[in-house]
Scaffold this motif. Structure first.
Motif, short mmCIF file in Angstrom:
data_model
loop_
_atom_site.label_atom_id
_atom_site.label_comp_id
_atom_site.label_asym_id
_atom_site.label_seq_id
_atom_site.Cartn_x
_atom_site.Cartn_y
_atom_site.Cartn_z
N UNK A 41 0.79 -1.23 0.00
CA UNK A 41 0.00 0.00 0.00
C UNK A 41 0.82 1.27 0.00
N UNK A 42 2.12 1.15 -0.10
CA UNK A 42 2.98 2.33 -0.18
C UNK A 42 4.12 2.05 -1.14
N UNK A 43 4.64 3.12 -1.73
CA UNK A 43 5.68 3.00 -2.73
C UNK A 43 7.05 3.32 -2.14
N UNK A 66 13.30 14.11 -6.68
CA UNK A 66 12.42 15.28 -6.68
C UNK A 66 11.00 14.89 -6.27
N UNK A 67 10.54 13.73 -6.71
CA UNK A 67 9.20 13.28 -6.36
C UNK A 67 9.08 13.08 -4.86
N UNK A 68 10.10 12.50 -4.24
CA UNK A 68 10.06 12.30 -2.79
C UNK A 68 10.13 13.64 -2.05
N UNK A 69 10.88 14.59 -2.57
CA UNK A 69 10.93 15.90 -1.95
C UNK A 69 9.56 16.58 -1.99
N UNK A 74 5.32 13.20 5.20
CA UNK A 74 5.69 12.81 6.56
C UNK A 74 7.15 12.38 6.67
N UNK A 75 7.87 12.29 5.57
CA UNK A 75 9.30 12.00 5.59
C UNK A 75 9.67 10.59 6.00
N UNK A 76 8.77 9.63 5.82
CA UNK A 76 9.06 8.26 6.23
C UNK A 76 9.79 7.45 5.16
N UNK A 77 10.03 8.06 3.98
CA UNK A 77 10.73 7.36 2.92
C UNK A 77 9.83 6.53 2.02
N UNK A 78 8.53 6.66 2.17
CA UNK A 78 7.56 5.94 1.36
C UNK A 78 6.48 6.91 0.90
N UNK A 83 -0.37 10.48 -0.17
CA UNK A 83 0.66 11.27 -0.84
C UNK A 83 0.75 10.97 -2.33
N UNK A 84 0.03 9.97 -2.79
CA UNK A 84 0.11 9.54 -4.17
C UNK A 84 -0.36 10.62 -5.14
N UNK A 85 -1.34 11.42 -4.73
CA UNK A 85 -1.85 12.50 -5.58
C UNK A 85 -0.74 13.49 -5.91
#
Length: 105
Positions: A41-43, A66-69, A74-78, A83-85
Motif C-alpha cells: 500500500x505504499x511505494x 524530486x518526487x520524494x521531496x 511525513x518524511x518516512x521514505x515511502x 501522498x500519491x496524488x
C-alpha cells in the motif's frame, strides 16, 4: 491584441487544460499503483524509480528524488495513498504531451 501581417492574434495568459489531462492523470495513477510490487500500500524509492523508468525518464533517479521531496510529506521514505496524488501531479508536470505515448508496458 497584436497584429502580425494583417492577421489578428489574441494574446492571453490563460492556459487551457487539455481534454486528455484526466485520462493522463488516471493512467499515471494506475502506473504507480502497479509499481507497488510487494502490495504493502505504499511505494518505496525503487518502486517509484521503476515507475519513472516506465515513463522513459532520462534520469529516473533524479525524478525519484524530486518526487520524494515534493510528495513525501511525513518524511518516512515511502509514498502512501494520501501522498500519491502529489506524486502523480509532479509526474504530470514533468512530461508534456500524451503520457500514453511514453509508457513502456
Amino acid at each position: 491584441m497584436v497584429y502580425f501581417f494583417r492577421k489578428k492574434v489574441v494574446v492571453t495568459n490563460e492556459k487551457k487544460a487539455p481534454d486528455s489531462s484526466k485520462a493522463d492523470y488516471d493512467e499515471i495513477m494506475s502506473l504507480f499503483k502497479r509499481c507497488d510490487v510487494n502490495n504493502d500500500g505504499k511505494l518505496s524509492w525503487e518502486e517509484v524509480k521503476a515507475g519513472f523508468r516506465r515513463l522513459q525518464s532520462r534520469f529516473p533517479a533524479y525524478r525519484t528524488q524530486r518526487a520524494f521531496q515534493m510528495a513525501d510529506a511525513n518524511g518516512d521514505g515511502y509514498i502512501n495513498e494520501a501522498e500519491l496524488d502529489k506524486l502523480v501531479t509532479y509526474a504530470l508536470g514533468c512530461y508534456q504531451g500524451s503520457v500514453k505515448l511514453r509508457l513502456i508496458n
